[in-house]
Write a protein that holds these residues in place. Sequence first.
Motif, PDB file in Angstrom:
ATOM      1  N   VAL A 180       0.833  -1.200   0.000  1.00  0.00           N
ATOM      2  CA  VAL A 180       0.000   0.000   0.000  1.00  0.00           C
ATOM      3  C   VAL A 180       0.870   1.254   0.000  1.00  0.00           C
ATOM      4  O   VAL A 180       0.626   2.206  -0.753  1.00  0.00           O
ATOM      5  CB  VAL A 180      -0.964  -0.014   1.203  1.00  0.00           C
ATOM      6  N   ASN A 181       1.901   1.268   0.825  1.00  0.00           N
ATOM      7  CA  ASN A 181       2.812   2.413   0.850  1.00  0.00           C
ATOM      8  C   ASN A 181       3.466   2.643  -0.505  1.00  0.00           C
ATOM      9  O   ASN A 181       3.620   3.788  -0.951  1.00  0.00           O
ATOM     10  CB  ASN A 181       3.893   2.209   1.912  1.00  0.00           C
ATOM     11  N   ASP A 182       3.854   1.563  -1.153  1.00  0.00           N
ATOM     12  CA  ASP A 182       4.469   1.690  -2.474  1.00  0.00           C
ATOM     13  C   ASP A 182       3.513   2.322  -3.474  1.00  0.00           C
ATOM     14  O   ASP A 182       3.912   3.125  -4.324  1.00  0.00           O
ATOM     15  CB  ASP A 182       4.929   0.325  -2.985  1.00  0.00           C
ATOM     16  N   ARG A 183       2.233   1.929  -3.383  1.00  0.00           N
ATOM     17  CA  ARG A 183       1.236   2.507  -4.286  1.00  0.00           C
ATOM     18  C   ARG A 183       1.067   3.998  -4.034  1.00  0.00           C
ATOM     19  O   ARG A 183       1.035   4.808  -4.974  1.00  0.00           O
ATOM     20  CB  ARG A 183      -0.105   1.776  -4.105  1.00  0.00           C
ATOM     21  N   VAL A 184       0.964   4.382  -2.769  1.00  0.00           N
ATOM     22  CA  VAL A 184       0.849   5.798  -2.429  1.00  0.00           C
ATOM     23  C   VAL A 184       2.088   6.552  -2.906  1.00  0.00           C
ATOM     24  O   VAL A 184       1.995   7.641  -3.481  1.00  0.00           O
ATOM     25  CB  VAL A 184       0.660   5.996  -0.912  1.00  0.00           C
ATOM     26  N   ASP A 185       3.243   5.957  -2.675  1.00  0.00           N
ATOM     27  CA  ASP A 185       4.510   6.581  -3.074  1.00  0.00           C
ATOM     28  C   ASP A 185       4.540   6.836  -4.574  1.00  0.00           C
ATOM     29  O   ASP A 185       4.957   7.903  -5.032  1.00  0.00           O
ATOM     30  CB  ASP A 185       5.664   5.671  -2.658  1.00  0.00           C
ATOM     31  N   THR A 186       4.080   5.862  -5.342  1.00  0.00           N
ATOM     32  CA  THR A 186       4.046   6.003  -6.794  1.00  0.00           C
ATOM     33  C   THR A 186       3.102   7.120  -7.216  1.00  0.00           C
ATOM     34  O   THR A 186       3.439   7.965  -8.067  1.00  0.00           O
ATOM     35  CB  THR A 186       3.621   4.686  -7.456  1.00  0.00           C
ATOM     36  N   LEU A 187       1.922   7.161  -6.632  1.00  0.00           N
ATOM     37  CA  LEU A 187       0.941   8.182  -6.992  1.00  0.00           C
ATOM     38  C   LEU A 187       1.412   9.584  -6.635  1.00  0.00           C
ATOM     39  O   LEU A 187       1.068  10.556  -7.313  1.00  0.00           O
ATOM     40  CB  LEU A 187      -0.389   7.899  -6.291  1.00  0.00           C
ATOM     41  N   LEU A 188       2.206   9.698  -5.572  1.00  0.00           N
ATOM     42  CA  LEU A 188       2.691  11.011  -5.132  1.00  0.00           C
ATOM     43  C   LEU A 188       4.018  11.402  -5.770  1.00  0.00           C
ATOM     44  O   LEU A 188       4.521  12.488  -5.523  1.00  0.00           O
ATOM     45  CB  LEU A 188       2.827  11.022  -3.607  1.00  0.00           C
ATOM     46  N   GLY A 189       4.605  10.518  -6.535  1.00  0.00           N
ATOM     47  CA  GLY A 189       5.860  10.846  -7.197  1.00  0.00           C
ATOM     48  C   GLY A 189       7.081  10.683  -6.324  1.00  0.00           C
ATOM     49  O   GLY A 189       8.166  11.130  -6.696  1.00  0.00           O
TER      50      GLY A 189
END
Length: 214
Positions: free
Chosen positions: A106-115
């Motif tokens: 989940v953190n990785d997904r958020v990280d990707t979306l936020l750049g």
Amino acid sequence: MSAATTRRSGPAPPADPAVRDAPAAVEDPVHPRPAGHTRVTAVLFDRDGTLVEDVPYNGDPEQVRLLPGAEESVALLRSAGIPTAVVSNQSGIGRGLLTDADVRRVNDRVDTLLGGIGTWVYCPHLPEAGCPCRKPRPGLVLEAARRLGVDPRSCVVIGDIGADVLAARAAGARAVLVPNAVTRPEEVAAAPETAGDLLTAVRRILTGERGERP
């Protein structure tokens, strides 16, 4: 918390000196801010309810939805050269509802979306465990500042509940509360600084303004 300085956080075992030695008291800042000390060297975000929609005990990256202003807020800080971190309680691990791998996905997904966020730090423990890393204690804030190589007293913590404010104060950091539907009125009343939304909070940080008091 892992002592390694990485962009992705891992769970925070109490044996880590950065956590073990963190003060337990949250009523007053551990390191009072020196007079005139206003330069912000990092912004630390809560995750659920601040950057993304709060899906209880979410282990599914497909359920991640950024909140309004999150992407722009992180981009503004990045363009200003201000490091960022996420500090998050994830007791679902301790409750057996999530695995460490679930939280990381989940953190990785958020990280990707936020750049890209500078570092991720989370507490996997149950509230009753009494660990020094779980907000409202200061361990997550102190560890994030350590990983970013900044003084916690020059950090700003942005969150949506009182535990975020108390964790910031206990670490000597500045706290900005961005209330939402789950924020209790007494938490808003006790907050030293509030903002109507995340983007407003970040813009004030960048311009040196202080947000309104409740």
